[in-house]
Design a protein around this motif. Structure first.
Motif, PDB file in Angstrom:
ATOM      1  N   ASP A 164      -2.300  32.019  36.198  1.00 37.55           N
ATOM      2  CA  ASP A 164      -1.167  31.349  35.545  1.00 37.55           C
ATOM      3  C   ASP A 164       0.131  31.648  36.286  1.00 37.55           C
ATOM      4  OD1 ASP A 164      -2.825  30.294  33.556  1.00 37.55           O
ATOM      5  OD2 ASP A 164      -2.636  32.100  32.327  1.00 37.55           O
ATOM      6  N   LEU A 165       0.260  32.885  36.772  1.00 36.59           N
ATOM      7  CA  LEU A 165       1.444  33.251  37.549  1.00 36.59           C
ATOM      8  C   LEU A 165       1.492  32.443  38.846  1.00 36.59           C
ATOM      9  CD1 LEU A 165       3.912  35.150  37.932  1.00 36.59           C
ATOM     10  CD2 LEU A 165       2.360  36.737  39.096  1.00 36.59           C
ATOM     11  N   ILE A 166       0.341  32.289  39.488  1.00 33.37           N
ATOM     12  CA  ILE A 166       0.275  31.516  40.727  1.00 33.37           C
ATOM     13  C   ILE A 166       0.661  30.052  40.463  1.00 33.37           C
ATOM     14  CG2 ILE A 166      -1.259  30.629  42.527  1.00 33.37           C
ATOM     15  CD1 ILE A 166      -0.576  33.559  42.889  1.00 33.37           C
ATOM     16  N   LYS A 167       0.165  29.478  39.397  1.00 30.46           N
ATOM     17  CA  LYS A 167       0.508  28.091  39.063  1.00 30.46           C
ATOM     18  C   LYS A 167       2.002  27.940  38.780  1.00 30.46           C
ATOM     19  CE  LYS A 167      -3.972  26.623  37.168  1.00 30.46           C
ATOM     20  NZ  LYS A 167      -4.694  26.198  35.939  1.00 30.46           N
ATOM     21  N   GLU A 168       2.564  28.942  38.109  1.00 28.77           N
ATOM     22  CA  GLU A 168       3.984  28.897  37.747  1.00 28.77           C
ATOM     23  C   GLU A 168       4.885  29.009  38.976  1.00 28.77           C
ATOM     24  OE1 GLU A 168       7.200  31.903  35.691  1.00 28.77           O
ATOM     25  OE2 GLU A 168       5.111  32.018  35.034  1.00 28.77           O
ATOM     26  N   ARG A 169       4.490  29.829  39.947  1.00 32.08           N
ATOM     27  CA  ARG A 169       5.356  30.137  41.084  1.00 32.08           C
ATOM     28  C   ARG A 169       5.044  29.319  42.348  1.00 32.08           C
ATOM     29  NH1 ARG A 169       8.008  35.115  40.476  1.00 32.08           N
ATOM     30  NH2 ARG A 169       8.263  35.510  38.237  1.00 32.08           N
ATOM     31  N   THR A 170       4.016  28.461  42.303  1.00 34.89           N
ATOM     32  CA  THR A 170       3.641  27.713  43.503  1.00 34.89           C
ATOM     33  C   THR A 170       3.462  26.227  43.199  1.00 34.89           C
ATOM     34  OG1 THR A 170       1.247  28.033  43.185  1.00 34.89           O
ATOM     35  CG2 THR A 170       2.442  29.729  44.426  1.00 34.89           C
ATOM     36  N   LEU A 171       3.387  25.442  44.267  1.00 37.80           N
ATOM     37  CA  LEU A 171       3.145  24.004  44.159  1.00 37.80           C
ATOM     38  C   LEU A 171       2.031  23.612  45.125  1.00 37.80           C
ATOM     39  CD1 LEU A 171       6.861  22.764  44.271  1.00 37.80           C
ATOM     40  CD2 LEU A 171       5.411  22.913  42.225  1.00 37.80           C
ATOM     41  N   LYS A 172       1.284  22.587  44.778  1.00 37.87           N
ATOM     42  CA  LYS A 172       0.254  22.079  45.677  1.00 37.87           C
ATOM     43  C   LYS A 172       0.903  21.275  46.797  1.00 37.87           C
ATOM     44  CE  LYS A 172      -3.743  21.771  42.574  1.00 37.87           C
ATOM     45  NZ  LYS A 172      -4.737  20.856  41.948  1.00 37.87           N
ATOM     46  N   SER A 173       0.320  21.369  48.003  1.00 38.00           N
ATOM     47  CA  SER A 173       0.765  20.572  49.133  1.00 38.00           C
ATOM     48  C   SER A 173      -0.456  20.158  49.946  1.00 38.00           C
ATOM     49  CB  SER A 173       1.733  21.364  50.018  1.00 38.00           C
ATOM     50  OG  SER A 173       1.039  22.367  50.738  1.00 38.00           O
ATOM     51  N   ASP A 174      -0.243  19.350  50.964  1.00 37.37           N
ATOM     52  CA  ASP A 174      -1.352  18.923  51.814  1.00 37.37           C
ATOM     53  C   ASP A 174      -1.976  20.104  52.547  1.00 37.37           C
ATOM     54  OD1 ASP A 174      -0.880  16.342  51.032  1.00 37.37           O
ATOM     55  OD2 ASP A 174       0.346  15.829  52.783  1.00 37.37           O
ATOM     56  N   LEU A 179       4.974  28.203  47.937  1.00 40.02           N
ATOM     57  CA  LEU A 179       5.902  28.722  46.933  1.00 40.02           C
ATOM     58  C   LEU A 179       6.771  27.599  46.380  1.00 40.02           C
ATOM     59  CD1 LEU A 179       7.025  31.959  48.775  1.00 40.02           C
ATOM     60  CD2 LEU A 179       5.667  31.875  46.680  1.00 40.02           C
ATOM     61  N   ASN A 180       7.058  27.688  45.093  1.00 37.44           N
ATOM     62  CA  ASN A 180       7.963  26.746  44.448  1.00 37.44           C
ATOM     63  C   ASN A 180       9.401  27.216  44.686  1.00 37.44           C
ATOM     64  OD1 ASN A 180       9.281  24.926  42.821  1.00 37.44           O
ATOM     65  ND2 ASN A 180       8.630  25.866  40.897  1.00 37.44           N
ATOM     66  N   VAL A 181      10.057  26.589  45.652  1.00 38.04           N
ATOM     67  CA  VAL A 181      11.431  26.970  46.003  1.00 38.04           C
ATOM     68  C   VAL A 181      12.386  26.281  45.031  1.00 38.04           C
ATOM     69  CG1 VAL A 181      13.165  27.041  47.825  1.00 38.04           C
ATOM     70  CG2 VAL A 181      10.731  27.234  48.408  1.00 38.04           C
ATOM     71  N   ASP A 182      12.648  26.954  43.910  1.00 39.02           N
ATOM     72  CA  ASP A 182      13.444  26.359  42.838  1.00 39.02           C
ATOM     73  C   ASP A 182      14.899  26.808  42.860  1.00 39.02           C
ATOM     74  OD1 ASP A 182      13.184  28.986  42.085  1.00 39.02           O
ATOM     75  OD2 ASP A 182      12.160  28.585  40.187  1.00 39.02           O
ATOM     76  N   HIS A 183      15.249  27.693  43.791  1.00 42.71           N
ATOM     77  CA  HIS A 183      16.606  28.246  43.947  1.00 42.71           C
ATOM     78  C   HIS A 183      17.010  29.150  42.782  1.00 42.71           C
ATOM     79  CE1 HIS A 183      17.870  25.946  47.552  1.00 42.71           C
ATOM     80  NE2 HIS A 183      16.980  25.079  47.110  1.00 42.71           N
ATOM     81  N   ARG A 215      -4.782  36.309  54.845  1.00 45.53           N
ATOM     82  CA  ARG A 215      -3.768  35.562  55.603  1.00 45.53           C
ATOM     83  C   ARG A 215      -2.526  35.315  54.752  1.00 45.53           C
ATOM     84  NH1 ARG A 215      -3.216  29.931  55.059  1.00 45.53           N
ATOM     85  NH2 ARG A 215      -4.495  29.045  53.383  1.00 45.53           N
ATOM     86  N   ILE A 216      -1.402  35.080  55.430  1.00 42.46           N
ATOM     87  CA  ILE A 216      -0.137  34.751  54.784  1.00 42.46           C
ATOM     88  C   ILE A 216      -0.028  33.241  54.644  1.00 42.46           C
ATOM     89  CG2 ILE A 216       2.378  34.842  55.022  1.00 42.46           C
ATOM     90  CD1 ILE A 216       1.967  37.440  56.650  1.00 42.46           C
ATOM     91  N   CYS A 217       0.239  32.770  53.431  1.00 43.59           N
ATOM     92  CA  CYS A 217       0.353  31.332  53.167  1.00 43.59           C
ATOM     93  C   CYS A 217       1.793  30.840  53.174  1.00 43.59           C
ATOM     94  CB  CYS A 217      -0.288  30.991  51.821  1.00 43.59           C
ATOM     95  SG  CYS A 217      -2.017  31.469  51.663  1.00 43.59           S
ATOM     96  N   ASP A 218       2.719  31.655  52.643  1.00 45.11           N
ATOM     97  CA  ASP A 218       4.107  31.213  52.552  1.00 45.11           C
ATOM     98  C   ASP A 218       4.994  32.419  52.266  1.00 45.11           C
ATOM     99  OD1 ASP A 218       6.183  29.433  52.664  1.00 45.11           O
ATOM    100  OD2 ASP A 218       5.812  28.503  50.722  1.00 45.11           O
ATOM    101  N   ILE A 219       6.273  32.289  52.616  1.00 49.64           N
ATOM    102  CA  ILE A 219       7.258  33.353  52.381  1.00 49.64           C
ATOM    103  C   ILE A 219       8.550  32.716  51.897  1.00 49.64           C
ATOM    104  CG2 ILE A 219       8.546  35.282  53.400  1.00 49.64           C
ATOM    105  CD1 ILE A 219       6.445  35.332  55.645  1.00 49.64           C
ATOM    106  N   GLY A 220       9.200  33.321  50.897  1.00 50.23           N
ATOM    107  CA  GLY A 220      10.488  32.855  50.409  1.00 50.23           C
ATOM    108  C   GLY A 220      11.389  34.027  50.068  1.00 50.23           C
ATOM    109  N   LYS A 244      -8.786  34.027  47.063  1.00 53.06           N
ATOM    110  CA  LYS A 244      -7.938  34.186  45.886  1.00 53.06           C
ATOM    111  C   LYS A 244      -6.490  34.355  46.345  1.00 53.06           C
ATOM    112  CE  LYS A 244     -11.280  36.217  42.664  1.00 53.06           C
ATOM    113  NZ  LYS A 244     -11.566  37.383  41.774  1.00 53.06           N
ATOM    114  N   LEU A 245      -5.568  33.771  45.595  1.00 53.06           N
ATOM    115  CA  LEU A 245      -4.150  33.841  45.940  1.00 53.06           C
ATOM    116  C   LEU A 245      -3.460  34.968  45.182  1.00 53.06           C
ATOM    117  CD1 LEU A 245      -3.264  30.037  45.952  1.00 53.06           C
ATOM    118  CD2 LEU A 245      -3.628  31.510  47.937  1.00 53.06           C
ATOM    119  N   TYR A 246      -2.560  35.651  45.885  1.00 54.68           N
ATOM    120  CA  TYR A 246      -1.777  36.731  45.297  1.00 54.68           C
ATOM    121  C   TYR A 246      -0.323  36.582  45.737  1.00 54.68           C
ATOM    122  CZ  TYR A 246      -6.267  39.065  44.434  1.00 54.68           C
ATOM    123  OH  TYR A 246      -7.540  39.364  44.013  1.00 54.68           O
ATOM    124  N   LEU A 247       0.574  37.173  44.957  1.00 55.32           N
ATOM    125  CA  LEU A 247       1.985  37.238  45.318  1.00 55.32           C
ATOM    126  C   LEU A 247       2.357  38.678  45.622  1.00 55.32           C
ATOM    127  CD1 LEU A 247       3.471  34.867  42.591  1.00 55.32           C
ATOM    128  CD2 LEU A 247       3.311  34.373  45.039  1.00 55.32           C
TER     129      LEU A 247
END
Length: 397
Positions: A164-174, A179-183, A215-220, A244-247
């Motif tokens: 649920d945390l991953i869904k809240e903080r990330t977005l699907k892309s191609d 990461l969901n860069v919401d500012h 592996r690293i998927c994204d950084i913000g 599995k994805l982690y933050l």
């Protein structure tokens, strides 16, 4: 030095946009202002509290109500303990306790408690702290040992799920999740910053026996907190070997605020991050998952997992019953004393017998209570001056 100048001095060389957010957040209320001005607090304390205190304890250096919180350890249990060691230092116990007692009084103001009720909370904290020291035996708090308001808090946290945390903080892309860069919680990162963080993590990954991720998927840029806003802080989305994805949270470590005031000899630390992780390892009984120091040229960072169960305890969760709040504050006293006992006798800290003697001395308790009960008046004065200066644009530079 005027309080406006003190605040500016203690926040030099921070990210301008995030520092602007910090100053704005500090206008939101007296308690939040207090959280962001430990430098001012300790400058006053060293000038005006004169009671002799020969104890030496490993402290978090910024003890207040919202520097207690929850985290999941490697044994997958959720613990409640001190969880912010940015300013951790070897210091006299009264320095550590003073900030905590003032935070209780300021929180009591926000909760509209009567002065007698607020004083009862101070006494509950000190009674529990000294009783735990007197017993000479540290304890730790998890869901099985928690009671009342804290037990309910921990049980609710255990219902949170990583997915649920991953869904809240990330977005699907191609290219998969990003990461969901919401500012608000995450800001975009510059290419050179991305490269620096990625290289630092890859170097650590190659040397770590159990690297946790593949592996690293994204950084913000991570936006959170009050006191630390403006320091370099990153959130990193990683994928494990099992997909599995982690933050991860990567936070810049700087010199402790107390270094300007405490004259006690301190051990040599490889870096400020090693100081933070080293002292937390002594004070906490069980450590958060993945707690590690990382060094990058002249900077250092603290790495840990960003967990759904991780949360600071907010006193606004209070259910309105004074008994439950008193019980919670007493638990915080037990946790504080346990950390001091757990780290006793290490590189200059007082041994347990010295802490037990300290617990039996009532003079410092009377003196500290008197000082802390008077100090909120100064916090209100400083807050008023700060808000005036903020409105006049003196922090826009």
């Amino acid at each position: 030095m005027p309080v406006v100048a003190q605040i500016k001095q203690s926040n030099q060389s921070r990210h301008p946009l995030l520092l602007e957010q910090k100053y704005y957040r500090m206008t939101e209320g007296v308690y939040r202002f207090f959280r962001g001005t430990s430098f001012v607090f300790y400058q006053d304390f060293i000038q005006h509290f004169s009671t002799t205190d020969l104890t030496r304890v490993w402290g978090c250096g910024d003890l207040h109500l919202q520097n207690f919180g929850t985290y999941k350890a490697d044994n997958r249990l959720v613990y409640f303990d001190l969880n912010d060691f940015d300013d951790a230092f070897l210091l006299p116990a009264t320095w550590e306790l003073s900030r905590m007692l003032v935070s209780i009084l300021l929180a009591a103001e926000e909760l509209a408690l009567e002065p007698t009720e607020a004083k009862a909370l101070l006494l509950a904290f000190l009674k529990s702290y000294t009783a735990t020291l007197s017993a000479g035996k540290p304890t730790d708090i998890d869901r099985r040992s928690a009671e009342g308001l804290l037990k309910e808090f921990l049980e609710n946290l255990e219902k949170r799920r990583r997915r649920d945390l991953i869904k809240e903080r990330t977005l699907k892309s191609d290219e998969g999740r990003r990461l969901n860069v919401d500012h608000e919680k995450v800001m975009p990162i510059l290419p050179q910053q991305y490269a620096k963080v990625k290289t630092m993590l890859e170097n650590w990954h190659s040397q770590h026996p159990t690297p946790f991720y593949e592996r690293i998927c994204d950084i913000g840029i991570r936006v959170t907190g009050t006191a630390s806003l403006g320091l370099e802080r990153y959130v990193v989305l990683v994928e494990s070997a099992k997909e599995k994805l982690y933050l991860l949270d990567l936070k810049e470590a700087r010199q402790s605020t107390l270094a300007a005031f405490i004259q006690l000899p301190q051990p040599y630390w490889v870096s400020e991050a090693h100081r933070i992780v080293g002292i937390q390892s002594r004070v906490n009984n069980v450590l958060p998952t993945l707690l590690n120091p990382l060094v990058c040229e002249s900077q250092s960072f603290v790495l840990k997992e960003l967990q759904p169960e991780q949360d600071k305890f907010d006193f606004h969760y209070w259910d309105g019953e004074l008994e439950s709040l008193t019980s919670l504050v007493a638990t915080l006293g037990t946790i504080t004393a346990s950390g001091h006992l757990r780290s006793a006798g290490r590189q200059g800290s007082s041994i347990a017998d010295e802490l037990i003697d300290f617990a039996h001395d009532t003079q410092w308790q009377r003196d500290l209570l008197a000082y802390c009960q008077d100090y909120p008046t100064k916090v209100h004065q400083d807050y008023f001056q700060f808000c005036e200066a903020f409105e006049e644009g003196l922090f826009d530079e």
